[in-house]
Design an enzyme around this catalytic site. Structure first.
Site, short mmCIF file in Angstrom:
data_model
loop_
_atom_site.label_atom_id
_atom_site.label_comp_id
_atom_site.label_asym_id
_atom_site.label_seq_id
_atom_site.Cartn_x
_atom_site.Cartn_y
_atom_site.Cartn_z
N GLU A 36 13.68 69.00 -9.12
CA GLU A 36 12.77 68.08 -9.18
C GLU A 36 12.06 68.86 -10.50
O GLU A 36 11.51 69.79 -10.85
CB GLU A 36 11.62 68.44 -8.32
CG GLU A 36 12.44 66.80 -6.99
CD GLU A 36 11.82 66.21 -5.68
OE1 GLU A 36 10.94 67.58 -5.65
OE2 GLU A 36 12.61 66.11 -5.35
N LYS A 189 34.67 49.88 -41.34
CA LYS A 189 36.22 50.48 -40.17
C LYS A 189 37.11 49.40 -40.31
O LYS A 189 36.85 48.03 -40.06
CB LYS A 189 35.03 50.42 -38.92
CG LYS A 189 34.59 52.00 -39.38
CD LYS A 189 33.74 52.08 -37.63
CE LYS A 189 32.53 52.82 -37.69
NZ LYS A 189 31.34 52.90 -36.55
N GLY A 238 29.86 63.15 -33.57
CA GLY A 238 29.75 62.44 -34.42
C GLY A 238 31.27 61.99 -35.03
O GLY A 238 31.67 62.59 -36.64
N THR A 240 31.97 59.53 -36.68
CA THR A 240 31.50 58.80 -37.14
C THR A 240 30.68 59.30 -38.17
O THR A 240 31.84 59.19 -39.90
CB THR A 240 30.56 57.44 -37.01
OG1 THR A 240 30.42 56.73 -35.74
CG2 THR A 240 29.67 56.15 -38.35
C1 R5P Z 1 25.63 53.38 -35.52
O1 R5P Z 1 25.91 51.95 -35.88
C2 R5P Z 1 25.14 54.66 -35.67
O2 R5P Z 1 24.48 54.38 -36.92
C3 R5P Z 1 25.65 55.93 -35.70
O3 R5P Z 1 26.52 55.72 -36.24
C4 R5P Z 1 26.88 55.87 -34.13
O4 R5P Z 1 25.73 55.60 -33.32
C5 R5P Z 1 26.90 57.64 -34.62
O5 R5P Z 1 27.91 57.67 -33.17
P1 R5P Z 1 29.18 58.44 -33.40
O6 R5P Z 1 28.21 60.28 -33.95
O7 R5P Z 1 28.94 59.19 -31.82
O8 R5P Z 1 30.29 57.87 -34.13
#
Ligand code: R5P
Length: 306
Positions: A36, A189, A238, A240
């Site tokens: 807590e 994408k 990471g 994206t």
């Molecule tokens: C998505 O629309 C956001 O702008 C980020 O690109 C996304 O949330 C990044 O997430 P991750 O690092 O898990 O790919």
């Protein structure tokens, strides 16, 4: 006016107080052996305006609880107004229901904040209903969301002394890119159905949108011989940023610079991104080894106007 800081934002809270020329109060916080949270404000807040600085990563639940306890005790001690400065606002991405019965977590967080006297929030690049920067209603709380995109690009210009183009890694970053550069350049994408293998737009299986697999990043730009900054609001898993950096490198970019406001860097994504990119930079909204840009000036500017 005084700054009360949560344990996730000690150095940011101090920077903000110094730039505002006001008192900074280190709130005593600790975790009891059973998990807590304990909080104690050691100063007089009666009839004063309190700014609570507490980012909400890591340990989203504990840092939220700590924030609520600080606000509640400040209210009990007679604070006149309470502003929450939360650079990374946990649960803000759970701002809509995707399936019946799901918790609308952002609304619950806002309800709790209202109950302890939070009248206003200042956040940075909050991923809330994709609203971009500016003022919005966070389920009944006035929220001012500022963007760190320009700050990051200015730092890169000054530090690396390079000509570069700026691009978003996906459609979700388009608002931020437009605000930072005046242009809207982002990668797209290609999504395929895991059942029939067709592109999402051609598939007739009607499976859930989320289940389509991302196979390829598409780009209509020429990166050959160019320095490219990939700018985004958040690096979480990471995935994206890594996909975008690989794509841009494979198309002949000279240098690839990954920049984002919030660096959550789950698993080994920090190591991977350091290997793939020529330069990696995030802000101190969350403290990481690559938090080289401070959001303090942005927040101070907004606080001075409020
Ligand atoms: C998505 O629309 C956001 O702008 C980020 O690109 C996304 O949330 C990044 O997430 P991750 O690092 O898990 O790919």
């Amino acid at each position: 006016m005084l700054v009360l800081n949560g344990s996730n934002s000690t150095s940011l809270g101090e920077k903000i107080a110094i730039e505002l020329g006001i008192k900074f109060e280190n709130v005593t916080t600790r975790i009891f052996p059973d998990g807590e949270t304990y909080v104690r404000i050691n100063t007089d807040v009666n009839e004063r305006d309190a700014i609570i600085v507490q980012t909400m990563f890591p340990n989203q639940n504990n840092s939220l609880m700590e924030f609520l306890l600080i606000a509640d005790v400040a209210k009990d001690l007679g604070a006149r107004t309470i502003i929450g400065v939360i650079p990374y606002l946990a649960y803000s991405r759970q701002d809509r229901k995707f399936q019946p019965g799901e918790a609308l977590s952002a609304k619950t967080v806002a309800t709790l904040m209202k109950s302890v006297g939070i009248e206003k929030l200042i956040t940075v690049d909050t991923h809330y209903q994709h609203k971009g920067h500016g003022e919005f209603d966070f389920f009944g709380i006035k929220c001012l969301n500022v963007s760190a995109g320009r700050l990051l690009l200015d730092y890169i210009k000054e530090k690396l002394d390079l000509d570069f183009m700026t691009i978003g890694p996906d459609l979700g970053s388009s608002e931020m890119i437009k605000y930072a550069t005046g242009e809207e350049m982002f990668l797209t994408k290609e999504k395929r159905c895991p059942i029939c293998g067709k592109l999402a737009q051609e598939c007739e299986c009607k499976i859930k949108k989320k289940k389509y697999e991302i196979t390829e990043i598409e780009s209509k730009y020429n990166f050959q011989g160019k320095n490219v900054v990939i700018l985004d609001d958040i690096i979480a898993s990471g995935g994206t940023m890594i996909k975008a950096a690989k794509k841009i490198k494979s198309e002949g970019a000279k240098k690839v610079i990954a920049a984002a406001t919030h660096g959550l860097f789950m698993k080994d994504s920090l190591i991977q991104l350091k290997e793939i990119t020529d330069y990696l930079i995030v802000t101190d909204s969350i403290m990481t080894p690559v938090s080289n840009v401070s959001v303090a000036p942005l927040i101070v500017e907004v606080l001075k106007k409020s």
